[in-house]
Design a protein around this motif. Structure first.
Motif, PDB file in Angstrom:
ATOM      1  N   ASP A   1     -67.715 -40.560  31.230  1.00  0.00           N
ATOM      2  CA  ASP A   1     -68.586 -40.089  32.308  1.00  0.00           C
ATOM      3  C   ASP A   1     -69.208 -41.352  32.921  1.00  0.00           C
ATOM      4  O   ASP A   1     -70.180 -41.880  32.425  1.00  0.00           O
ATOM      5  CB  ASP A   1     -69.615 -39.153  31.634  1.00  0.00           C
ATOM      6  CG  ASP A   1     -70.878 -38.913  32.423  1.00  0.00           C
ATOM      7  OD1 ASP A   1     -70.807 -38.941  33.656  1.00  0.00           O
ATOM      8  OD2 ASP A   1     -71.935 -38.679  31.791  1.00  0.00           O
TER       9      ASP A   1
ATOM     10  N   ILE B   1     -64.595 -38.908  34.650  1.00  0.00           N
ATOM     11  CA  ILE B   1     -65.500 -38.421  35.699  1.00  0.00           C
ATOM     12  C   ILE B   1     -66.130 -39.670  36.322  1.00  0.00           C
ATOM     13  O   ILE B   1     -66.550 -40.572  35.573  1.00  0.00           O
ATOM     14  CB  ILE B   1     -66.656 -37.579  35.115  1.00  0.00           C
ATOM     15  CG1 ILE B   1     -66.131 -36.437  34.253  1.00  0.00           C
ATOM     16  CG2 ILE B   1     -67.582 -37.060  36.220  1.00  0.00           C
ATOM     17  CD1 ILE B   1     -67.233 -35.671  33.510  1.00  0.00           C
TER      18      ILE B   1
ATOM     19  N   HIS C   1     -60.120 -36.904  43.283  1.00  0.00           N
ATOM     20  CA  HIS C   1     -59.366 -35.725  42.851  1.00  0.00           C
ATOM     21  C   HIS C   1     -57.862 -35.990  42.856  1.00  0.00           C
ATOM     22  O   HIS C   1     -57.152 -35.583  41.943  1.00  0.00           O
ATOM     23  CB  HIS C   1     -59.718 -34.523  43.732  1.00  0.00           C
ATOM     24  CG  HIS C   1     -61.098 -33.990  43.457  1.00  0.00           C
ATOM     25  ND1 HIS C   1     -61.799 -33.214  44.346  1.00  0.00           N
ATOM     26  CD2 HIS C   1     -61.913 -34.126  42.377  1.00  0.00           C
ATOM     27  CE1 HIS C   1     -62.976 -32.891  43.818  1.00  0.00           C
ATOM     28  NE2 HIS C   1     -63.068 -33.448  42.635  1.00  0.00           N
TER      29      HIS C   1
ATOM     30  N   LYS D   1     -62.537 -36.360  37.889  1.00  0.00           N
ATOM     31  CA  LYS D   1     -63.570 -35.446  38.375  1.00  0.00           C
ATOM     32  C   LYS D   1     -64.626 -36.240  39.135  1.00  0.00           C
ATOM     33  O   LYS D   1     -64.878 -37.411  38.820  1.00  0.00           O
ATOM     34  CB  LYS D   1     -64.191 -34.688  37.213  1.00  0.00           C
ATOM     35  CG  LYS D   1     -63.206 -33.689  36.639  1.00  0.00           C
ATOM     36  CD  LYS D   1     -63.837 -32.782  35.632  1.00  0.00           C
ATOM     37  CE  LYS D   1     -62.837 -31.707  35.248  1.00  0.00           C
ATOM     38  NZ  LYS D   1     -63.044 -31.216  33.893  1.00  0.00           N
TER      39      LYS D   1
ATOM     40  N   GLU E   1     -67.504 -31.734  40.930  1.00  0.00           N
ATOM     41  CA  GLU E   1     -67.614 -31.006  39.662  1.00  0.00           C
ATOM     42  C   GLU E   1     -69.001 -31.160  39.056  1.00  0.00           C
ATOM     43  O   GLU E   1     -69.411 -30.365  38.213  1.00  0.00           O
ATOM     44  CB  GLU E   1     -66.584 -31.538  38.649  1.00  0.00           C
ATOM     45  CG  GLU E   1     -65.159 -31.076  38.901  1.00  0.00           C
ATOM     46  CD  GLU E   1     -64.498 -31.741  40.083  1.00  0.00           C
ATOM     47  OE1 GLU E   1     -64.851 -32.898  40.407  1.00  0.00           O
ATOM     48  OE2 GLU E   1     -63.632 -31.103  40.716  1.00  0.00           O
ATOM     49  N   MET E   2     -69.708 -32.231  39.473  1.00  0.00           N
ATOM     50  CA  MET E   2     -71.006 -32.494  38.840  1.00  0.00           C
ATOM     51  C   MET E   2     -71.975 -33.097  39.853  1.00  0.00           C
ATOM     52  O   MET E   2     -71.576 -33.874  40.725  1.00  0.00           O
ATOM     53  CB  MET E   2     -70.809 -33.473  37.672  1.00  0.00           C
ATOM     54  CG  MET E   2     -72.041 -33.651  36.812  1.00  0.00           C
ATOM     55  SD  MET E   2     -71.590 -34.348  35.216  1.00  0.00           S
ATOM     56  CE  MET E   2     -71.535 -36.091  35.621  1.00  0.00           C
TER      57      MET E   2
ATOM     58  N   ARG F   1     -70.304 -23.371  40.455  1.00  0.00           N
ATOM     59  CA  ARG F   1     -70.421 -23.611  39.017  1.00  0.00           C
ATOM     60  C   ARG F   1     -70.522 -25.102  38.682  1.00  0.00           C
ATOM     61  O   ARG F   1     -70.261 -25.520  37.555  1.00  0.00           O
ATOM     62  CB  ARG F   1     -69.234 -22.969  38.295  1.00  0.00           C
ATOM     63  CG  ARG F   1     -69.202 -21.446  38.496  1.00  0.00           C
ATOM     64  CD  ARG F   1     -67.969 -20.829  37.873  1.00  0.00           C
ATOM     65  NE  ARG F   1     -67.928 -21.019  36.423  1.00  0.00           N
ATOM     66  CZ  ARG F   1     -68.556 -20.221  35.557  1.00  0.00           C
ATOM     67  NH1 ARG F   1     -69.257 -19.206  35.998  1.00  0.00           N
ATOM     68  NH2 ARG F   1     -68.463 -20.447  34.271  1.00  0.00           N
ATOM     69  N   THR F   2     -70.890 -25.876  39.675  1.00  0.00           N
ATOM     70  CA  THR F   2     -71.047 -27.325  39.521  1.00  0.00           C
ATOM     71  C   THR F   2     -72.014 -27.650  38.363  1.00  0.00           C
ATOM     72  O   THR F   2     -73.071 -27.039  38.262  1.00  0.00           O
ATOM     73  CB  THR F   2     -71.645 -27.882  40.840  1.00  0.00           C
ATOM     74  OG1 THR F   2     -70.958 -27.268  41.937  1.00  0.00           O
ATOM     75  CG2 THR F   2     -71.528 -29.377  40.931  1.00  0.00           C
ATOM     76  N   ASP F   3     -71.628 -28.605  37.522  1.00  0.00           N
ATOM     77  CA  ASP F   3     -72.532 -29.029  36.444  1.00  0.00           C
ATOM     78  C   ASP F   3     -73.741 -29.761  37.027  1.00  0.00           C
ATOM     79  O   ASP F   3     -73.598 -30.539  37.989  1.00  0.00           O
ATOM     80  CB  ASP F   3     -71.814 -30.001  35.492  1.00  0.00           C
ATOM     81  CG  ASP F   3     -70.844 -29.289  34.571  1.00  0.00           C
ATOM     82  OD1 ASP F   3     -71.145 -28.162  34.134  1.00  0.00           O
ATOM     83  OD2 ASP F   3     -69.769 -29.865  34.297  1.00  0.00           O
TER      84      ASP F   3
END
Ligand code: DX5
Ligand code: ZN
Length: 221
Positions: free
Chosen positions: A66, A88, A107, A112, A134-135, A171-173
């Motif tokens: 991450d 990520i 992507h 991510k 995604e986040m 639903r993004t973190d």
């Protein structure tokens, strides 16, 4: 599910491999990530580490890398970070001219995308990108150093983002980074975060005990 992303900025670099192996060895693991803070000395005042360190530790762990890029013009380096094992990549909106292009390229490479802003930048500026990433990362300290105090106004920023995501069925973190300890993590979770970055609170003292304590808190949510 709430997850932990231990920030290696707070690790002892003379024994970084051993410390990561301690995280690998934990069975109950709610800490699937390693948070990797890359600083360029321009976007933020400090310089941390980069690709060679990532390549070395990529060989000893399957953790999700991450990568938090605190660098100007992050697009220049995404191939290099991909090669070094990034899973990520989170970039700062302030440091990037064409965020949607960058997200698209991440992507395409199978990485991510995460997006963030500094604490003084309005979080509303992130809204147009939240259906592309995604986040989303809420910085709860000024980026640049570990071990700083949590900025309490961050809770309101998390709530705003949680509300926006829920209203838009996204639903993004929501990741939160900076000044998080066992004592205040519940506030961050209650505000709506689901990925918790912790540096000092993991690597200060007994690493496995510290992660276990976070896991216990998360399990009660
Ligand atoms: C700050 C970094 C953080 C830092 C957090 O620029 O982005 O990831 O490592 O460290 P602690 O948990 O010690 O505040
Ligand atoms: Zn970070």
């Amino acid at each position: 599910m709430i997850k932990l992303s231990p920030s290696i900025l707070a690790a002892d670099f003379s024994i970084l491999g051993e410390q990561i192996k301690e995280l690998n060895a934990m069975k109950e693991n709610n800490a699937p990530y390693l948070h990797i803070d890359v600083m360029d000395g321009i976007f933020v005042p400090s310089i941390s580490f980069g690709m060679p360190i990532m390549e070395s530790i990529r060989k000893i762990t399957d953790k999700i890398f991450d990568v938090h890029l605190m660098i100007m013009d992050p697009h220049r380096y995404i191939s290099a970070f991909k090669k070094s094992g990034a899973d990520i990549i989170t970039f700062h909106l302030e440091a990037c001219d064409a965020p949607s292009e960058l997200i698209g390229d991440l992507h395409t490479m199978g990485i991510k995308a995460g997006i963030t802003v500094k604490p003084e930048t309005p979080v509303e500026l992130l809204y147009p990108y939240l259906n592309q990433v995604e986040m989303v990362l809420i910085m709860s300290v000024n980026p640049g150093f570990g071990g700083q105090e949590f900025i309490s106004g961050s809770l309101e920023r998390i709530r705003k983002i949680r509300k926006y995501l829920d209203e838009n069925n996204l639903r993004t973190d929501i990741q939160v980074d900076g000044g998080i300890y066992h004592e205040n993590v519940h506030e961050v979770i209650e505000a709506g975060a689901n990925v918790i970055v912790a540096g000092s609170a993991v690597f200060g003292g007994n690493i496995q005990e510290n992660v276990h304590k976070f896991n216990k808190i998360f399990a009660n949510r």
